[in-house]
Design a protein around this motif. Structure first.
Motif, mmCIF file in Angstrom:
data_model
loop_
_atom_site.group_PDB
_atom_site.id
_atom_site.type_symbol
_atom_site.label_atom_id
_atom_site.label_comp_id
_atom_site.label_asym_id
_atom_site.label_seq_id
_atom_site.Cartn_x
_atom_site.Cartn_y
_atom_site.Cartn_z
ATOM 1 N N PRO A 198 46.150 54.445 81.516
ATOM 2 C CA PRO A 198 47.584 54.748 81.418
ATOM 3 C C PRO A 198 48.467 53.526 81.608
ATOM 4 O O PRO A 198 49.548 53.437 81.003
ATOM 5 C CB PRO A 198 47.813 55.782 82.534
ATOM 6 N N LEU A 199 47.993 52.572 82.424
ATOM 7 C CA LEU A 199 48.775 51.351 82.602
ATOM 8 C C LEU A 199 48.853 50.548 81.307
ATOM 9 O O LEU A 199 49.876 49.924 81.016
ATOM 10 C CB LEU A 199 48.156 50.487 83.705
ATOM 11 N N TYR A 200 47.777 50.566 80.545
ATOM 12 C CA TYR A 200 47.785 49.829 79.276
ATOM 13 C C TYR A 200 48.854 50.398 78.341
ATOM 14 O O TYR A 200 49.568 49.645 77.678
ATOM 15 C CB TYR A 200 46.408 49.905 78.614
ATOM 16 N N THR A 201 48.960 51.723 78.292
ATOM 17 C CA THR A 201 49.990 52.348 77.458
ATOM 18 C C THR A 201 51.378 51.946 77.929
ATOM 19 O O THR A 201 52.262 51.617 77.117
ATOM 20 C CB THR A 201 49.849 53.880 77.512
ATOM 21 N N LEU A 202 51.563 51.950 79.260
ATOM 22 C CA LEU A 202 52.859 51.561 79.813
ATOM 23 C C LEU A 202 53.162 50.098 79.515
ATOM 24 O O LEU A 202 54.272 49.754 79.086
ATOM 25 C CB LEU A 202 52.869 51.808 81.323
ATOM 26 N N MET A 203 52.181 49.233 79.740
ATOM 27 C CA MET A 203 52.391 47.804 79.511
ATOM 28 C C MET A 203 52.706 47.518 78.040
ATOM 29 O O MET A 203 53.518 46.645 77.722
ATOM 30 C CB MET A 203 51.149 47.034 79.943
ATOM 31 N N LYS A 204 52.073 48.251 77.157
ATOM 32 C CA LYS A 204 52.325 48.057 75.726
ATOM 33 C C LYS A 204 53.733 48.491 75.367
ATOM 34 O O LYS A 204 54.416 47.847 74.564
ATOM 35 C CB LYS A 204 51.295 48.844 74.910
ATOM 36 N N ASN A 205 54.180 49.592 75.966
ATOM 37 C CA ASN A 205 55.516 50.110 75.661
ATOM 38 C C ASN A 205 56.626 49.186 76.169
ATOM 39 O O ASN A 205 57.707 49.127 75.580
ATOM 40 C CB ASN A 205 55.689 51.505 76.255
ATOM 41 N N ILE A 206 56.382 48.500 77.269
ATOM 42 C CA ILE A 206 57.412 47.610 77.827
ATOM 43 C C ILE A 206 57.189 46.157 77.390
ATOM 44 O O ILE A 206 57.832 45.247 77.927
ATOM 45 C CB ILE A 206 57.452 47.694 79.362
ATOM 46 N N HIS A 207 56.258 45.981 76.431
ATOM 47 C CA HIS A 207 55.953 44.646 75.898
ATOM 48 C C HIS A 207 55.473 43.703 77.008
ATOM 49 O O HIS A 207 55.884 42.532 77.080
ATOM 50 C CB HIS A 207 57.178 44.051 75.197
ATOM 51 N N GLY A 208 54.604 44.233 77.865
ATOM 52 C CA GLY A 208 54.089 43.444 78.980
ATOM 53 C C GLY A 208 52.719 42.834 78.745
ATOM 54 O O GLY A 208 52.224 42.089 79.594
#
Length: 273
Positions: free
Chosen positions: A121-131
């Motif tokens: 789930p962190l990967y999805t979040l990081m991708k969405n915030i361009h992290g």
């Protein structure tokens, strides 16, 4: 009888220390030997001090850029951890209410959850915030992973400090915030050293999440660079050992700098709280 007990304790401690030192000795031994010599050639316990291994490993592994990335992420995350966890620990220790108790209990529960479990789930979040492939996102992520333990240590340590050290300043007109940073924080050197060592080493050695979120070659940290180097030079033990020594050196130096306060901070945080 007492003498026998003391001797047996020292023997046990010596054996444990020896078992802990042997892997590091083997690592240094291999790093200082030429490619033609292995660990068991003639059972000679002294290396040939072939320092060229370090320069060769440095050039081949591209550890210079990796160390810079690791330093940026580690220093940024540790500063964030100390800033947030010290103030949070002070609030929880000094202002007891149901909300602080609930937050503290939640943080203790978070300590039981391995960080690798929430990677997807962190990967999805990081991708969405361009992290992905960014220092700032890794700093926030790794700092967040270490906050529960850091807040626990600060809270336990501050609870053991007498309130009088900041109450006199508050009576003279200081706010709680200014009293904390001007007075209380100076007494937190032992626990701060413990937090810096524990969090810093964990972040410096982080591989499980860095491999997901730092995919670009230019963003690789030390564990990622060493892993790629091992895959390319797996048969050259001397170069692999030299690269490992270079990669672990900043962590060892950090521990040596803060070791004076480390045990004191851990003991106070675990016992007095």
């Amino acid at each position: 009888m007492k003498l026998t007990n003391h001797i047996s304790k020292y023997v046990i401690v010596f054996i444990m220390a020896l078992l802990s030192i042997i892997p590091f000795y083997v690592l240094l031994y291999l790093a200082l030997n030429p490619p033609s010599r292995t660990m068991f050639d003639g059972f000679n316990l002294l290396p040939d001090f072939h320092f060229q291994n370090f320069s060769s490993a440095w050039k081949s592994s591209k550890l210079g850029n990796a160390i810079i990335n690791s330093l940026i992420i580690t220093v940024g995350a540790v500063l964030t951890i100390v800033l947030v966890s010290s103030t949070a620990g002070y609030s929880i220790a000094r202002f007891k209410n149901k909300w602080n108790s609930a937050i503290y209990s939640t943080l203790l529960l978070c300590m039981m959850i391995p960080a690798i479990i929430i990677t997807v789930p962190l990967y999805t979040l990081m991708k969405n915030i361009h992290g992905i492939n960014s220092h700032w996102a890794m700093i926030l992520l790794l700092a967040t992973n270490s906050l529960p333990l850091a807040i626990f240590l600060y809270t336990s340590f501050i609870k053991a400090l007498p309130r009088e050290i900041e109450e006199s300043a508050i009576m003279d007109g200081c706010t709680y915030f200014s009293a904390f940073w001007r007075i209380t924080f100076h007494f937190l050197k032992p626990v701060t050293a413990s937090v810096v060592i524990i969090s810093g080493l964990s972040i410096w050695n982080n591989y499980g999440q860095a491999v997901f979120f730092l995919q670009s070659q230019s963003m690789r940290t030390v564990p990622l660079a060493i892993n790629m180097f091992f895959q390319s030079y797996g048969a050259q033990w001397n170069l692999m050992a030299a690269a490992a020594v270079i990669g672990v050196s900043p962590a060892v130096i950090t521990f040596l700098v803060f070791q004076k306060y480390f045990i004191k901070g851990i003991t106070a945080g675990a016992v007095k709280g």
